[in-house]
Design an enzyme around this catalytic site. Structure first.
Site, PDB file in Angstrom:
ATOM      1  N   ILE A   1     -13.302  -5.866   4.475  1.00  0.00           N
ATOM      2  CA  ILE A   1     -12.883  -5.855   5.881  1.00  0.00           C
ATOM      3  C   ILE A   1     -12.223  -4.545   6.297  1.00  0.00           C
ATOM      4  O   ILE A   1     -11.887  -4.364   7.468  1.00  0.00           O
ATOM      5  CB  ILE A   1     -11.928  -7.025   6.193  1.00  0.00           C
ATOM      6  N   GLY A   2     -12.040  -3.619   5.361  1.00  0.00           N
ATOM      7  CA  GLY A   2     -11.414  -2.358   5.716  1.00  0.00           C
ATOM      8  C   GLY A   2     -11.670  -1.308   4.661  1.00  0.00           C
ATOM      9  O   GLY A   2     -11.916  -1.623   3.496  1.00  0.00           O
TER      10      GLY A   2
ATOM     11  N   LYS B   1      -5.646  -5.264  -0.871  1.00  0.00           N
ATOM     12  CA  LYS B   1      -5.751  -3.820  -0.685  1.00  0.00           C
ATOM     13  C   LYS B   1      -5.763  -3.155  -2.061  1.00  0.00           C
ATOM     14  O   LYS B   1      -4.896  -3.420  -2.891  1.00  0.00           O
ATOM     15  CB  LYS B   1      -4.566  -3.310   0.138  1.00  0.00           C
TER      16      LYS B   1
ATOM     17  N   ASP C   1       3.599   6.666  10.378  1.00  0.00           N
ATOM     18  CA  ASP C   1       2.147   6.579  10.598  1.00  0.00           C
ATOM     19  C   ASP C   1       1.826   5.404  11.514  1.00  0.00           C
ATOM     20  O   ASP C   1       0.856   4.692  11.297  1.00  0.00           O
ATOM     21  CB  ASP C   1       1.429   6.431   9.253  1.00  0.00           C
TER      22      ASP C   1
ATOM     23  N   ALA D   1      -9.477   6.251   2.866  1.00  0.00           N
ATOM     24  CA  ALA D   1     -10.030   7.388   2.146  1.00  0.00           C
ATOM     25  C   ALA D   1     -10.074   7.139   0.646  1.00  0.00           C
ATOM     26  O   ALA D   1     -11.008   7.553  -0.031  1.00  0.00           O
ATOM     27  CB  ALA D   1      -9.189   8.630   2.444  1.00  0.00           C
ATOM     28  N   PHE D   2      -9.078   6.435   0.115  1.00  0.00           N
ATOM     29  CA  PHE D   2      -8.983   6.244  -1.333  1.00  0.00           C
ATOM     30  C   PHE D   2      -8.781   4.780  -1.703  1.00  0.00           C
ATOM     31  O   PHE D   2      -8.199   4.467  -2.733  1.00  0.00           O
ATOM     32  CB  PHE D   2      -7.840   7.092  -1.895  1.00  0.00           C
ATOM     33  N   GLY D   3      -9.248   3.897  -0.861  1.00  0.00           N
ATOM     34  CA  GLY D   3      -9.102   2.489  -1.177  1.00  0.00           C
ATOM     35  C   GLY D   3      -9.835   1.620  -0.182  1.00  0.00           C
ATOM     36  O   GLY D   3     -10.480   2.110   0.750  1.00  0.00           O
ATOM     37  N   GLU D   4      -9.733   0.323  -0.402  1.00  0.00           N
ATOM     38  CA  GLU D   4     -10.428  -0.654   0.434  1.00  0.00           C
ATOM     39  C   GLU D   4      -9.521  -1.845   0.673  1.00  0.00           C
ATOM     40  O   GLU D   4      -8.539  -2.051  -0.031  1.00  0.00           O
ATOM     41  CB  GLU D   4     -11.702  -1.132  -0.264  1.00  0.00           C
ATOM     42  N   VAL D   5      -9.890  -2.627   1.685  1.00  0.00           N
ATOM     43  CA  VAL D   5      -9.233  -3.909   1.927  1.00  0.00           C
ATOM     44  C   VAL D   5     -10.317  -4.975   1.926  1.00  0.00           C
ATOM     45  O   VAL D   5     -11.319  -4.854   2.628  1.00  0.00           O
ATOM     46  CB  VAL D   5      -8.467  -3.921   3.264  1.00  0.00           C
TER      47      VAL D   5
END
Length: 469
Positions: A99-100, A122, A216, A103-107
């Site tokens: 679902i997401g 995550k 952020d 740059a250096f990971g996913e969800v």
């Protein structure tokens, strides 16, 4: 035997080989961590017992009932101790959908196999976090989520790691994020904007109360729960928390053709209609969210200038998000990050409001007072300054989470993901890569694992709920 016959040994670590010294330091860290965790858990367990006894002392009820609660508490503590000794791994979860992507990971939307419960998982690539000196940011994110009891911050239930990834198992918020809403709806009315900005004020204030600066705040990091209310997330992704070396790269003077390209971009941007600007921004927005640089559109100028900054830098970001909600694009957006950076640094000349979009006096004033010098920025003296602004007249700050949200997700199931851009993530593997790249040498891997010592976490209050284990 004469005492002169004894062999005297003087320890001199400088004579030991580096490999031995490294092993000593590694062992020392592991031992220190072991006892620190043991002491911390004992202190927490004792404090929970004290809190329960104090609460029972103020309640009416028989001694038998109070003793039952104390025994139940002891059983829960024993249950938690047993569970803490178990090691969570990727095999304990099955992926439902990606679902997401960062740059250096996913969800991923995942299901815990033994309980069937649904979470957002995550994952962050450890070697990239280590190489890019993101250790402090990763730790800050994990620590904030562990410490948080705020309804405005996404809940963390577990944190664990393997040789490749760091994993955060968090609550799944099915309404997507504010960025997706803005892409779908273009702009919000002032009433809708007022609601979301009011909730953002309370969320940011809670982060500040815990002693953190988000740095952020952007629509991507404002998630929507099943009731339509917001929660903050992503307190340390690599696309946020700009480091000095990244800021320095933005500050390099542009030469040759680069300047001409930037000038041409600005010329084209200035001749665009509001509708065209909105379409261009929407087209590029997802790409920037997935990039290694991310989008600097919402970052306060003092962060780039390395002049020192405080919690009020988050209020600048709020002003930029409010601008996008009402106008349709961020106040300093450009065709590339360098131009955006230049505009933010020169905000006195570049912050303009389109004449063809009507804004109330109160809305314009609030944005002007949020996107200004840090010394004069509204919120510098605390969130109460913003809450008292005329734009928020009529907001019930104490009960806003109980009021009906302007948008409530229409969900067909607990795993409904249609508010997420899942179609754009089809190229992401169904399961995380579990094999170590051949390019990673064993020494780097060992250093990486040592750097993330103590990342593991299990939430006591959640684990001891009925049926949570």
């Amino acid at each position: 035997m004469d005492k002169n016959d004894y062999l005297h040994f003087e320890r001199n670590p400088s004579l030991f080989p580096k490999s031995t010294l490294d092993k000593v330091q590694k062992t020392k860290k592991y031992i220190e961590h072991y006892y620190k965790v043991a002491v911390d858990h004992a202190v927490e367990r004792n404090q929970r017992r004290i809190n329960l006894e104090q609460r029972l002392a103020t309640e009416r009820g028989s001694e038998e009932r109070k003793n039952r609660q104390l025994r139940a508490s002891g059983e829960k503590e024993s249950q938690f101790l047993r569970f803490r000794r178990t090691r969570l791994s990727l095999e304990d979860f099955s992926t439902i959908k990606v679902i997401g992507k960062g740059a250096f990971g996913e969800v991923r939307l995942v299901q815990k196999l033994d309980t069937g419960k649904i979470y957002a998982m995550k994952s962050l690539l450890k070697t990239e976090m280590f190489k890019r000196d993101q250790l402090a940011h990763v730790k800050a994110e994990r620590d904030l989520l562990v410490e948080s009891d705020s309804p405005w911050v996404v809940s963390l239930y577990y944190a664990f790691q393997d040789s490749l990834y760091l994993y955060l198992i968090m609550e799944f918020l099915p309404g997507g994020d504010l960025m997706t809403m803005l892409i779908n709806y273009d702009t919000f009315s002032e009433d809708v904007t007022r609601f979301y900005m009011a909730e953002c004020v309370l969320a940011i204030a809670d982060v500040h109360r815990m002693g953190y600066i988000h740095r952020d705040i952007k629509p991507d990091n404002i998630l929507i729960d099943r009731d339509g209310h917001i929660k903050l997330s992503d307190f340390g992704l690599s696309t946020g928390f700009y480091k000095q070396d990244q800021s320095a790269s933005y500050m390099k003077p542009r030469t040759g053709n680069t300047v001409k390209r930037g000038q041409m971009v600005d010329a084209i941007w200035l001749t665009m209609s509001s509708k065209d600007k909105m379409a261009t921004w929407k087209k590029n927005r997802r790409v920037m969210a997935y990039s290694t640089v991310g989008t600097p559109d919402y970052i306060a100028p003092e962060i780039f200038l390395q002049q020192g900054y405080g919690q009020d830098c988050d209020w600048w970001s709020l002003g930029a998000i409010m601008f996008e909600c009402l106008i349709g694009w961020p106040p300093f957006c450009s065709e590339n990050s360098h131009e955006t950076y230049r505009k933010i640094i020169n905000w006195r000349e570049t912050l303009t409001f389109p004449n063809d979009i009507h804004l109330s006096i109160e809305a314009r004033d609030l944005m002007d007072r949020l996107m200004t010098d840090s010394e004069h920025r509204l919120g510098r003296g605390g969130a109460i300054e913003i809450m008292q602004h005329p734009f928020f007249t009529g907001i019930d700050w104490d009960h806003i989470r109980e009021t009906a949200a302007p948008f409530i997700p229409n969900l067909k199931s607990i795993t409904d993901t249609h508010y997420f851009p899942v179609d754009e993530l089809e190229q992401v593997p169904e399961q995380p890569v579990t094999q170590q790249p051949a390019s990673v040498d064993p020494q780097t891997l060992e250093q990486t694992n040592l750097a993330f010592l103590g990342y593991t976490y299990k939430k006591f209050n959640y684990l001891t709920m009925k049926g949570a284990l």
